[in-house]
Structures are given as C-alpha cells and as structure tokens.
Design a protein around this motif. Sequence first.
Motif, PDB file in Angstrom:
ATOM      1  N   TRP A 142      11.167   2.293  17.880  1.00 38.51           N
ATOM      2  CA  TRP A 142      12.158   1.214  17.956  1.00 38.51           C
ATOM      3  C   TRP A 142      13.309   1.551  18.894  1.00 38.51           C
ATOM      4  CZ3 TRP A 142      17.368   0.884  16.788  1.00 38.51           C
ATOM      5  CH2 TRP A 142      17.909  -0.406  16.787  1.00 38.51           C
ATOM      6  N   TRP A 143      13.804   2.785  18.823  1.00 35.62           N
ATOM      7  CA  TRP A 143      14.967   3.155  19.635  1.00 35.62           C
ATOM      8  C   TRP A 143      14.683   2.973  21.126  1.00 35.62           C
ATOM      9  CZ3 TRP A 143      19.814   3.389  18.438  1.00 35.62           C
ATOM     10  CH2 TRP A 143      20.193   3.681  17.125  1.00 35.62           C
ATOM     11  N   ARG A 176      12.525   0.849  22.466  1.00 34.24           N
ATOM     12  CA  ARG A 176      12.501  -0.597  22.729  1.00 34.24           C
ATOM     13  C   ARG A 176      13.914  -1.144  22.798  1.00 34.24           C
ATOM     14  NH1 ARG A 176       8.649  -0.431  18.466  1.00 34.24           N
ATOM     15  NH2 ARG A 176       9.916  -1.705  17.059  1.00 34.24           N
ATOM     16  N   PHE A 177      14.740  -0.699  21.874  1.00 37.58           N
ATOM     17  CA  PHE A 177      16.121  -1.181  21.832  1.00 37.58           C
ATOM     18  C   PHE A 177      16.881  -0.786  23.101  1.00 37.58           C
ATOM     19  CE2 PHE A 177      20.530   0.006  20.505  1.00 37.58           C
ATOM     20  CZ  PHE A 177      21.030  -1.284  20.423  1.00 37.58           C
ATOM     21  N   ARG A 214       9.242  -9.525  20.930  1.00 38.68           N
ATOM     22  CA  ARG A 214      10.336  -9.502  19.951  1.00 38.68           C
ATOM     23  C   ARG A 214      11.525  -8.696  20.481  1.00 38.68           C
ATOM     24  NH1 ARG A 214      12.057 -10.421  15.014  1.00 38.68           N
ATOM     25  NH2 ARG A 214      13.213  -8.800  13.929  1.00 38.68           N
ATOM     26  N   ALA A 215      11.239  -7.538  21.073  1.00 43.79           N
ATOM     27  CA  ALA A 215      12.332  -6.701  21.590  1.00 43.79           C
ATOM     28  C   ALA A 215      13.108  -7.439  22.674  1.00 43.79           C
ATOM     29  CB  ALA A 215      11.771  -5.391  22.139  1.00 43.79           C
ATOM     30  N   LEU A 260      15.145 -10.422  21.155  1.00 42.12           N
ATOM     31  CA  LEU A 260      16.343  -9.972  20.440  1.00 42.12           C
ATOM     32  C   LEU A 260      17.404  -9.446  21.397  1.00 42.12           C
ATOM     33  CD1 LEU A 260      14.686  -8.412  17.317  1.00 42.12           C
ATOM     34  CD2 LEU A 260      16.414 -10.197  17.306  1.00 42.12           C
ATOM     35  N   ALA A 263      18.964 -12.476  22.848  1.00 44.82           N
ATOM     36  CA  ALA A 263      19.768 -13.194  21.858  1.00 44.82           C
ATOM     37  C   ALA A 263      21.050 -12.431  21.525  1.00 44.82           C
ATOM     38  CB  ALA A 263      18.943 -13.398  20.599  1.00 44.82           C
ATOM     39  N   GLU A 264      20.932 -11.115  21.420  1.00 43.21           N
ATOM     40  CA  GLU A 264      22.096 -10.309  21.038  1.00 43.21           C
ATOM     41  C   GLU A 264      23.221 -10.434  22.067  1.00 43.21           C
ATOM     42  OE1 GLU A 264      20.891  -6.615  19.173  1.00 43.21           O
ATOM     43  OE2 GLU A 264      22.777  -5.709  19.800  1.00 43.21           O
ATOM     44  N   ALA A 269      16.044 -16.072  18.925  1.00 46.07           N
ATOM     45  CA  ALA A 269      15.189 -14.887  19.019  1.00 46.07           C
ATOM     46  C   ALA A 269      13.814 -15.232  18.495  1.00 46.07           C
ATOM     47  CB  ALA A 269      15.776 -13.755  18.212  1.00 46.07           C
ATOM     48  N   ILE A 290      25.187 -13.833  14.063  1.00 45.54           N
ATOM     49  CA  ILE A 290      24.879 -13.135  15.313  1.00 45.54           C
ATOM     50  C   ILE A 290      23.424 -12.657  15.266  1.00 45.54           C
ATOM     51  CG2 ILE A 290      27.233 -12.340  15.846  1.00 45.54           C
ATOM     52  CD1 ILE A 290      26.296  -9.564  14.717  1.00 45.54           C
ATOM     53  N   GLU A 291      22.905 -12.361  16.431  1.00 43.18           N
ATOM     54  CA  GLU A 291      21.575 -11.745  16.493  1.00 43.18           C
ATOM     55  C   GLU A 291      21.786 -10.249  16.608  1.00 43.18           C
ATOM     56  OE1 GLU A 291      18.693 -13.080  16.173  1.00 43.18           O
ATOM     57  OE2 GLU A 291      19.292 -15.181  16.211  1.00 43.18           O
ATOM     58  N   ARG A 292      21.063  -9.492  15.866  1.00 42.21           N
ATOM     59  CA  ARG A 292      21.163  -8.033  15.961  1.00 42.21           C
ATOM     60  C   ARG A 292      19.764  -7.448  15.901  1.00 42.21           C
ATOM     61  NH1 ARG A 292      25.439  -3.941  15.139  1.00 42.21           N
ATOM     62  NH2 ARG A 292      24.552  -2.148  14.089  1.00 42.21           N
ATOM     63  N   HIS A 293      19.495  -6.616  16.881  1.00 41.65           N
ATOM     64  CA  HIS A 293      18.183  -5.983  16.986  1.00 41.65           C
ATOM     65  C   HIS A 293      18.119  -4.831  15.990  1.00 41.65           C
ATOM     66  CE1 HIS A 293      15.028  -4.543  20.160  1.00 41.65           C
ATOM     67  NE2 HIS A 293      14.503  -4.849  19.021  1.00 41.65           N
ATOM     68  N   ASP A 329      15.375  -2.334  13.343  1.00 43.74           N
ATOM     69  CA  ASP A 329      14.018  -1.938  12.958  1.00 43.74           C
ATOM     70  C   ASP A 329      13.887  -2.079  11.438  1.00 43.74           C
ATOM     71  OD1 ASP A 329      11.503  -1.012  13.385  1.00 43.74           O
ATOM     72  OD2 ASP A 329      12.042   1.099  13.546  1.00 43.74           O
TER      73      ASP A 329
END
Lengths: 353, 482
Positions: free
Chosen positions: A303-304, A306-307, A337-338, A341, A344-345, A352, B119-122, B124
């Motif tokens: 995940w990290w 991708r983020f 999805r990544a 988001l 969107a963020e 999203a 808000i949107e927050r990514h 896991d």
Amino acid sequence: MSSLLLLWWTSIALAAAALACMSTLLVGRLFREQSYARRARDRDRACEAFFDVMNGSGDALGRLRVVDHRARLMGEAVLEFLAMVRGVERDRLITALRTINMDERWRRCLFKGRIAGRMVAAEALSIFPSPETVSALREALNQTRSGNLRVALMRSLIELDAAPPLAQVLQDIHRNSGSETLLYIPLMGRLVNGDTRAALRAFGDPATPPRARVILAEALGTSGDFRALRPLCAAAAAPDIELRIASVRGLAAMGHPAAEARILTALQDPVWMVRSAACEAAGRIGLRAAVPLIIIQLSDPVWWVRFRAGEALSALGPTGVRGLQAAAAGPGDLSRRAASLALAERGLAMTAA
Amino acid sequence: MSDLILNGLSVFAQSIAAFVIVTGLLQNLIYLVQLALAAAALIQTPPTPSGALLWRRYADASPPIALLAPAYNEAVTIAESVHSLLSLQYPSFEVIVINDGSSDGTLQVLIDSFGLRPIERHYDLPTAHKPIRGVYGSELQPRLIIVDKENGGKADALNAGINVSRAPIFCSMDADSVLEADALLRAVRPFVEDPERTVAVGGTVRIANGCRIENGRVLDIRLPRNLLALLQTVEYLRGFLMARLAWSRINTLTIISGAFGLFHRNRVIEAGGYTHGTVGEDMELVVKLHRLMRDKGLPYRVAFVPEPVCWTEVPEDLRVLGRQRARWHRGSLETFERHWDMMFQREYGRVGTVGFGYIFLVDVLGPIVEMLGYFLIPMFWLTGLLSTEYLLAFAAVTFTFGVVISVGSLALEESSLRRFPRARDLVLLTLVAILENFGYRQLNNIWRLRGVWQYLRRSQSWGTMTRKGFGAPAARREAGAP
C-alpha cells in the motif's frame, strides 16, 4: 524461635518498616516543602530580574546576583526564556549573565553533580561564545560516558560554531549501535552542513560504520552540496537496504535532476521501502521521465508504494495527473483505486472509485 | 475410623493451608521484587523537566505521531476533549477521532465545532474493522481527522484509526482522558532513544477526581474527596509506579493501559492489530507484540514512562467500580487463555516465565487462593485445626505486608515525582494504604471472582459507567485498565 513467634516478629518488623518509611518521607517532605518554596521564590526572582534586564533596568543585576548560586535553576530558567526571546533583549540578558559570571559557574558545573544538572549547564553554555566555554565543553565531552550528556555537549559546541570532529560523532554512533538513538540525526545534519568535505570523506570510507553511513546519507542530501550527488547515487545501489533507502531519500532532499537514472533504477528495487522512497524522490525532484514507471507502482502489492506513487504523480504536474487519470480509468483494480483516491484526495476528481 | 477421618481432614486442611500460604508468600515476594526494580528504574532514569528543556532536547528528533481517540456517545464533552488534544505540545502529530457509531450526535457536534467536511483519504485495510462511513477533515484544523464508522467497540475503532493513520507511531487513548500538554514528548523518549527496538511505550495514568481541570488541562492536583476514589489512588500508584515500571525494566511488561499508550504502527499491523471479541484488548495487543518479536527472534523493548502523562476519572460508586474490575479481570483471563502456551516456554524468555508466571499467580490463582484463604482459615480455626494465635499472626503478617507494599509505592512517588503538592496528602494516602486492607482489598477480590465467573460464562458485556465528567455529565463506556 517458634514459627508463631517468627510470624509475630515478621509483622512487627513490617509494620515498623512501613511506619519508619512514612515518617521519614513526611519529615523529608516538611523540610523539602521549605526548600521547594525557596526554589519557587528564587525562580520567580530570577524571572523578574530577566524581564528587568531585558527592559534595560539598571538594578536588575543586583537581584540576579542573589540567585546566581543556583546554577541549575538559573540554567533552566534561561533556556526557557531564550526559547522565546530574540534580538536586543536576548543580547542584554546574555550580557547580564556574563557580568555576574554565570558562564564560569556553568563551566564548573559541567564536571560535578548529577547528570541532569550537568546537561542543563551544557545547554545553557551554548549562549556564551568564548574559548573558555568551548574548551570546557570539549573537556567535558572527553570525560563523560553518559550518552544524553554527550549529545547536549555536542549540540552546544555546534551552536558555538566549534563543532566536534565528525569522526568523534561517528564513533559515538558506532558505540551506541545497540540503541541507534535519533538524537544524533539533527546533530549530524548541522555537522555535515558545517564541514561537507569531511562528511563526504567519511561517507566514502569503507571503515565508517554502516549505521553512521545511513545517517550521513540523509544529512548529505539535506546539505544541498552537489558534491554529494555522485556518492549518493553510488550508495543508492549498495547491498545494504538501509543505506539504499537513506541514499534515495538524500537524493530526494537534494532535488538534483542528475539523479534521474538512479531514481529510475530504484523504482524497480526489490525492496518496497526503496521503491516507496524512489516514488517520493521522483515527485520531489520533478522527474517527468519517471511517470511511466511510477504508474506501474500504482499497482504495487504494498500500500505504501501505491500511496507514494499517487502522491508523486500528483506532484508531477499535468503529465503526472494525466497518468493518474489514465490509471483511474484503466483495467487494474489496485492501480485504479490508488489513482482514483490520489486524485480525489487532492480534489482533482469528483469521486473516488 | 473416626480418628482416621479426622487425621485425613487434618492433612487435607494442612495441605490447603500450605498451598494458600506458599502462594501468598510467592505473591508477596514478587511485590518486593517489583518494588526494588521500580526503585532502580527511577534512580537510573530520573524524570525530565518539562517545558522548553524537553522541547529543546527531543523536538528535532521526534517522529510523527497519530493520536487515536475512539469516541462513543461523547457528544457532551467531545469538542472540549478534541480542542485539548489539538493543543498538545509536540512537533508533528495528527488527531484522529474515531466516531464508533455514536447515537447521541457526537459526529454532528464535531462537524459543527470544527467546520468539518467530508474528505477523501487514501488508506489501506491491514487490520479488520467495521465499515467506515466517511472521513472528515477541517480547513481550520489541518491536524484533525474524523473517522465515522459503524459501531464495533473500542478495539474495532482503534483498528480503523490505525488503518487511516500514516504516522510511524500511534497513540491509543480514551477520548475523555486528559493528557498533560507535553505527554507525547515525554512518552516518545524511548522511541527517540532506542527507535529500532522500541515497539510500545506505556505511560502512567493518574486519577483526576478531585483535581481542578479547565480547558482539558489539569491545573491543580488534589486528592479525591471520595473514599473509593482515594483507595483507587493508592491502587493506581501501586499498579503504575511499582508493577508496570518494574516489569518494563526487565522487558516483561504485558499490559499498557488503554487510556494512554504509544505503539509502533507497523509492528502492531504485523501482530494483527487489536483483537475483536475480548474486553482486554489493551493487554492482548501487548502480549501479541511480545509473541511477534520473540517469534521473529528480533530484539525489542516494551517501555514505560513513570511520569504522569494522562489523567482519568475513576468510579466513585461501588456498583460501577465492581463492574469495571470484573471486566478488567475477565480481560486478563481471556488474554491468558489465548496465549497460555507462551508460559514457561524457553523461546519466550522472561515474558514466558516472569510475565506469564505473574499473570498465572496473581490473576489466575490469586483471587481463588485469596478467597480460599479468607474462607478456609477461619473454618480451620472454628474446627480447632488452627489455633487462635496462628490465625491472628497470619492475619497480622498479611495485612502489614500489604501496607508495606502500598507505602513503598508512595515512597517511590515521593522520592522521584512528588506530584502531590501538600504534606497532608501524604498522611492521608498513608492512612488509606492501611485502610484498604480492611474491606476494600477483600471487596476487590470478590469483584475479581465475579470476573472469573463472567469469564467462565463467556460474557462479553462492557457495562456502562456513569461519569461525572470533567466539566459536564456524560455516560459512556468504562475506561481502560490501570
């Protein structure tokens, strides 16, 4: 002695111990209350005198002299004041403290008493630039083995522009390798800024301990000295994972586009922490050539990564955002999805996925 | 024949008495060791001064922290609590309030007070929790994130907070606890000084009843006026300043209070996060961390900070206190049941022997043995198997030992922290330390036995606790174990 008697004597002894302990504490408290009151009074006096000194009042020095024997109390009060005061007032206060020989008193405190008091003395001395102060701090550094006191002494020396030799700090880090304290990191940053050449030498020296090289890598990056570029690029391919991560971070902090090739390689590193750091670096440096590779990272299993990839692409301007939009509309679940988001963020998309 | 029965009964009685005495002696020995270890820890690491000095020494090197505050039906106090959390002195932190499906408008109060918007927050989903309904943020308070989720309990809410947070360290707390302004800076010290090994840090929780609290800060430390709260003050001193500090010194600490604790986020995720379906999720998590690190063969540390960092309100009512204690005990037993295979296993080192041995002796056997003692010894005396002289002598040793241990904890407090401002507070606490042996200790044992009974019946209820609140009344779930 019968067991019955033993039981009774035990309980009598226990009761007597409890009674004695509490009586001692109470008597101690009664005495201490007076000493606390005196301490609070002296602290108030010192603070009032500090205000008067800063306002330029002439008789404040006399009042400071009344409490100048309380080195630790004065040190703590001075550090608290100086954390808030700048400019002329600060200079006036330092001059006044020098007039009543507080610097000399604190220099003496470096070598005696509890570690807590010695640390305060070391910290307070950072405002008195003089050969005597530097010499006393260095001597104390050579004598003490307390890690926290050593850090305080080193920091004061750095603040006095008399930084200890880099080798000595590196040796300290090596000595503490069992507990790799973060306290050395800000020190190292300042040391490297002061003497980048020595830092580069140490960084390139295979005898330098691995942990020290890791700290040096990030510090060299934040120094902004472009001579560090090549060694950092080389270290970003080192077998030591921690060193690879730190070097990529260093390259990110440096922000030089010449690191491009190395960052592109790091984006494909088998270790996810390196890939994540590389994404961050690409975003910070503005490496548009990395966009295709970063888009691939949007479907990284971790995940990290991708983020960070999403963050990097949004930082890379229209090219990056277009990449994100394409990924958001693309086939892969993870990358879609990544990307959605990430968009969107940052308010770049309405919803999203 | 009757002689044979009488002899048999006598041997049985003596065996039971010997078992009770040996268990009691072992417990007392452990308390003495704890007292010595705690004293050594306090001598070795004296408390740091607060304010600018602490900031100067640690701020530059302190890693970011996510403060996770689960909230359930706290509409009355939540805005003030969050304001207080946002004003903590720490260089880099975010406050994540997890609204755990409140039904009293807690979320609306937060939205109105802080101008929140969705808000949107990514994030896991490495730890399991009930679905998140929305995440809110505020332009006025960039440090504040609100997670609105379906109700799932404290562990579930904390798991959601862990997932949404991005800082390497998170702080789990109760939204209604009061933190010292420099609590994070103080508690983060082990993570700064030993970042590779530290996986969790506990902090001392103190009793706020009786203290003057304004705007989420303790302004004046006073002893509670309620006797029950006073008794708990001595108990908390013993629990935190003696037991936890002692076990942390030898890295066998198996519980960090749910009211305040710092955790290495990645390690907690590796351990699977907070466990659902237990009322002792705070203890369970620490034990899971021990197990994880031991299984991986990595050096690690579960540290404890003796300085008070968190203030909490304790029950002033026997009924509520009884429920709380029964629940805490049930939590210990549940954790013991899940991880009993660690006990006395060589690969789990001191945690397996000292940590689990202690839980077994004090939590599993303790209440049963103590109750057996209270029941059987007078029985033996009544039947003539135990002489009056021995009965009195046993009682005297038991009570005086209890007083010594409590007084020892007071001595630790007085010699290092000195947070009780007046000498008469000490006198009062000494009297309470004596008084607690006559009634309160026995009552506590009954509550713990109730916990055993609930554990055996697999009861999962939390019960409700009526708090006075620091400013206004509120009804909410009980606070974490001390």
